[in-house]
Write a protein that holds these residues in place. Sequence first.
Motif, PDB file in Angstrom:
ATOM      1  N   ARG A  91       0.827  -1.209   0.000  1.00 38.55           N
ATOM      2  CA  ARG A  91       0.000   0.000   0.000  1.00 38.55           C
ATOM      3  C   ARG A  91       0.862   1.260   0.000  1.00 38.55           C
ATOM      4  O   ARG A  91       0.534   2.250  -0.686  1.00 38.55           O
ATOM      5  CB  ARG A  91      -0.946  -0.007   1.202  1.00 38.55           C
ATOM      6  CG  ARG A  91      -2.063  -1.025   1.058  1.00 38.55           C
ATOM      7  CD  ARG A  91      -2.975  -1.069   2.284  1.00 38.55           C
ATOM      8  NE  ARG A  91      -4.071  -2.010   2.063  1.00 38.55           N
ATOM      9  CZ  ARG A  91      -5.199  -1.733   1.430  1.00 38.55           C
ATOM     10  NH1 ARG A  91      -5.403  -0.503   0.953  1.00 38.55           N
ATOM     11  NH2 ARG A  91      -6.139  -2.641   1.252  1.00 38.55           N
ATOM     12  N   ALA A  95       1.360   4.450  -3.176  1.00 41.44           N
ATOM     13  CA  ALA A  95       1.216   5.895  -2.987  1.00 41.44           C
ATOM     14  C   ALA A  95       2.153   6.699  -3.883  1.00 41.44           C
ATOM     15  O   ALA A  95       1.970   7.912  -4.047  1.00 41.44           O
ATOM     16  CB  ALA A  95       1.474   6.253  -1.520  1.00 41.44           C
ATOM     17  N   THR A 133      -7.512   1.838  -4.270  1.00 39.16           N
ATOM     18  CA  THR A 133      -6.724   2.861  -4.964  1.00 39.16           C
ATOM     19  C   THR A 133      -7.281   3.232  -6.326  1.00 39.16           C
ATOM     20  O   THR A 133      -6.985   4.321  -6.838  1.00 39.16           O
ATOM     21  CB  THR A 133      -5.272   2.387  -5.165  1.00 39.16           C
ATOM     22  OG1 THR A 133      -5.271   1.219  -6.013  1.00 39.16           O
ATOM     23  CG2 THR A 133      -4.601   2.051  -3.839  1.00 39.16           C
TER      24      THR A 133
END
Length: 278
Positions: A91, A95, A133
Amino acid sequence: MTLIDTPLIDTPLIDIGANLTHDSFDHDREAVLQRARAAGVARMVVTGACRAHSPRALILAQTYPGELFATAGVHPHHAIEYTDECDAEMRALQAHPEVVAVGECGLDYNRDFSPRPAQRKAFERQLQIGADTGKPLFLHQRDAHDDFMAMMKNFDGRLGPAVVHCFTGTREELFAYLDQDWHIGITGWLCDERRGTHLRELVKHIPANRLMIETDAPYLLPRTVRPQPSHRRNEPMYLAHIVEELARDRGESVQAVAASTTATATAFFRLPTASAAS
């Protein structure tokens, strides 16, 4: 066919799957990139396929901005390493803007390097990252079609675009993917007279806006490349050879296949246009 015989391609190519973090490239990675550029490969997506190599893919993409991009994920072969800590790391990688897809993730019942329950758990958690996302999915499926489709169905309407990378499957599998509006990645498997001949016919049925190309380097060196390199390592430079064979099988010009696959990959991964990247 040889690389020398490949027509000059006006459109800069995009290799959507190259394992450039592989240790076989450690001694000459810059030379590999130079050869790719010379062969018309302008941009490459570096595959992140495990907990160790996904961060390395990001570093490569940051080192070559606008030329290299990365995925971040855990291949089913490595599914046993998918812990809560691993999920947090994946995760965090997502980003970064250089990371353009979730994966390589999926199911592989051909070799079962990780137990199947672990594969399904790791795949489900990465599908959740995709849902959270909205990033594209870079998918792997081998000998696990029914479970793969069932798990994807559990996320219906929650995922961004998906590509089934390195497609080697059956006609039924291909049309099942296309019915979901998923994309298809074609590699040098197309050039393998021992196990890839069925793809020669199947690639005609892939809509241009769903078709992308990849080398999966250092794996899957096209067997029709002449001369064959003694080291047998595949490189992004051979993408032009795949384009030529794909164009012949689809009954299209090399230029048309180059232009459409580049446009499709640019849109799918939300890449800057070639002019913006240069």
